[in-house]
Design an enzyme around this catalytic site. Structure first.
Site, PDB file in Angstrom:
ATOM      1  N   LYS A  11       6.949   8.096 -11.068  1.00  0.00           N
ATOM      2  CA  LYS A  11       8.282   8.147 -10.420  1.00  0.00           C
ATOM      3  C   LYS A  11       9.204   9.072 -11.213  1.00  0.00           C
ATOM      4  CE  LYS A  11       7.308   3.707  -8.355  1.00  0.00           C
ATOM      5  NZ  LYS A  11       7.795   2.445  -7.794  1.00  0.00           N
ATOM      6  N   HIS A  95       5.588   7.788   0.117  1.00  0.00           N
ATOM      7  CA  HIS A  95       5.923   6.599  -0.677  1.00  0.00           C
ATOM      8  C   HIS A  95       7.150   5.916  -0.061  1.00  0.00           C
ATOM      9  CE1 HIS A  95       7.155   4.059  -4.001  1.00  0.00           C
ATOM     10  NE2 HIS A  95       5.928   4.166  -4.443  1.00  0.00           N
ATOM     11  N   GLU A  97       9.689   4.721  -1.323  1.00  0.00           N
ATOM     12  CA  GLU A  97      10.979   5.182  -1.863  1.00  0.00           C
ATOM     13  C   GLU A  97      11.413   6.466  -1.173  1.00  0.00           C
ATOM     14  OE1 GLU A  97       9.738   4.977  -5.947  1.00  0.00           O
ATOM     15  OE2 GLU A  97       9.707   2.790  -5.781  1.00  0.00           O
ATOM     16  N   GLU A 167       1.329  -0.486  -0.019  1.00  0.00           N
ATOM     17  CA  GLU A 167       2.315  -0.946  -0.995  1.00  0.00           C
ATOM     18  C   GLU A 167       3.413  -1.728  -0.277  1.00  0.00           C
ATOM     19  OE1 GLU A 167       2.260   1.788  -4.728  1.00  0.00           O
ATOM     20  OE2 GLU A 167       3.661   2.616  -3.266  1.00  0.00           O
ATOM     21  N   GLY A 173       8.129  -2.917  -7.935  1.00  0.00           N
ATOM     22  CA  GLY A 173       9.127  -2.998  -8.995  1.00  0.00           C
ATOM     23  C   GLY A 173       9.825  -4.346  -9.090  1.00  0.00           C
ATOM     24  N   SER A 213       3.728  -3.966  -8.271  1.00  0.00           N
ATOM     25  CA  SER A 213       3.674  -4.869  -9.422  1.00  0.00           C
ATOM     26  C   SER A 213       2.254  -5.160  -9.901  1.00  0.00           C
ATOM     27  CB  SER A 213       4.433  -6.176  -9.125  1.00  0.00           C
ATOM     28  OG  SER A 213       5.804  -5.911  -8.901  1.00  0.00           O
TER      29      SER A 213
HETATM   30  P1  13P Z   1       5.378  -0.936  -9.523  1.00  0.00           P
HETATM   31  O1  13P Z   1       3.961  -0.976 -10.020  1.00  0.00           O
HETATM   32  O2  13P Z   1       6.367  -0.586 -10.580  1.00  0.00           O
HETATM   33  O3  13P Z   1       5.733  -2.149  -8.730  1.00  0.00           O
HETATM   34  O4  13P Z   1       5.430   0.319  -8.487  1.00  0.00           O
HETATM   35  C1  13P Z   1       4.503   0.404  -7.485  1.00  0.00           C
HETATM   36  C2  13P Z   1       4.629   1.728  -6.839  1.00  0.00           C
HETATM   37  O5  13P Z   1       5.590   2.004  -6.141  1.00  0.00           O
HETATM   38  C3  13P Z   1       3.564   2.723  -7.086  1.00  0.00           C
HETATM   39  O6  13P Z   1       3.681   3.797  -6.223  1.00  0.00           O
END
Ligand code: 13P
Length: 251
Positions: A11, A95, A97, A167, A173, A213
């Protein structure tokens, strides 16, 4: 047999120096490990230096996004061709995000995946539902729509360069991992959908990663599921020792 993929999505973390230091630490920790595809996805500015640091190693480098045009007047964008040029073999596309903060849609994901494949990259295509959608029992509907839209029009050959990452947004997160059973349910749904859309050989060989996570204490249970072929890891991929530990658990 599907070769598992363990990918670290860094990220918006790490300078160029920190990124290079991380892979220099990681290299000896995973040297000689076979039967797993290891991928790291640093920020754009660190890709060239990380690739150089990893030359001769089996660890693959990935972009975190790309644009669908090869070149042109598109200020701020990075094309798959330029990711290749920087030493990438993979690119994460769609993704959550990017879907949430940058207006990514299934249509733009589809175009990006097409461009990534044409440039010779493996596309890691992300899908997943929000907590509201899960609570409304709409997980399969949402994920199904994302898969159909994002991967519409791809051939069996194209699918050799596609990896899907499930995901769930509520698990990213937050420390709330989906249980292995919850993840397996969705992975099985995705594989059956791809079977229906693209046939047996595509669905059999498709790698479907879980993300959200993932940590050293839960990766084993996730990887034990029949339709989970690896992990896309955020926070826990930022430290070389932790990332290497998770890779070792998977082989
Ligand atoms: P986390 O492992 O921090 O939850 O993030 C997952 C993620 O978005 C991987 O692309």
């Amino acid at each position: 047999m599907r070769i598992p993929v363990i990918a670290g999505n860094w990220k918006l973390y790490k300078t160029i120096g920190e990124s290079v230091a991380m892979v220099n630490e990681l290299k000896p920790l995973v040297a000689g490990i076979e039967g797993v595809e290891i991928v790291v996805a640093p920020v754009f500015t660190a890709l060239g230096s990380v690739s150089a640091a990893l030359s001769g190693s089996a660890i693959c480098v990935s972009g975190q996004d790309c644009f669908w045009e090869e070149e042109g007047a598109f200020t701020g964008e990075v094309s798959p061709k330029l990711l290749k040029d920087a030493g990438c073999s993979h690119v994460i596309i769609g993704h959550s995000e990017r879907r949430l903060y940058f207006g990514e849609s299934d249509d733009s994901v589809n175009r990006k995946v097409r461009a990534a494949i044409s440039a010779g990259l493996t596309a890691i295509v992300c899908v997943g539902e929000t907590l509201e959608e899960r609570d409304a029992r709409a997980t399969f509907t949402v994920v199904g729509k994302q898969i159909r839209g994002s991967l519409d029009g791809f051939s069996a050959d194209d699918f050799k360069q596609i990896v899907i990452a499930y995901e769930p947004v509520w698990a990213i997160g937050t420390g709330k991992t989906a249980t292995a059973e919850q993840a397996q349910d969705v992975h099985e749904y995705i594989r059956n959908l791809v079977l229906m859309l693209s046939g047996n050989s595509v669905s059999d060989s498709l790698r479907i990663l879980y993300g959200g996570s993932v940590k050293p204490d839960n990766i084993k249970g996730l990887m034990a599921q029949p339709d989970i072929d690896g992990a896309l890891i955020g926070g826990a991929s930022l430290k070389a020792a932790t990332f290497a530990e998770m890779i070792r658990i998977c082989v």
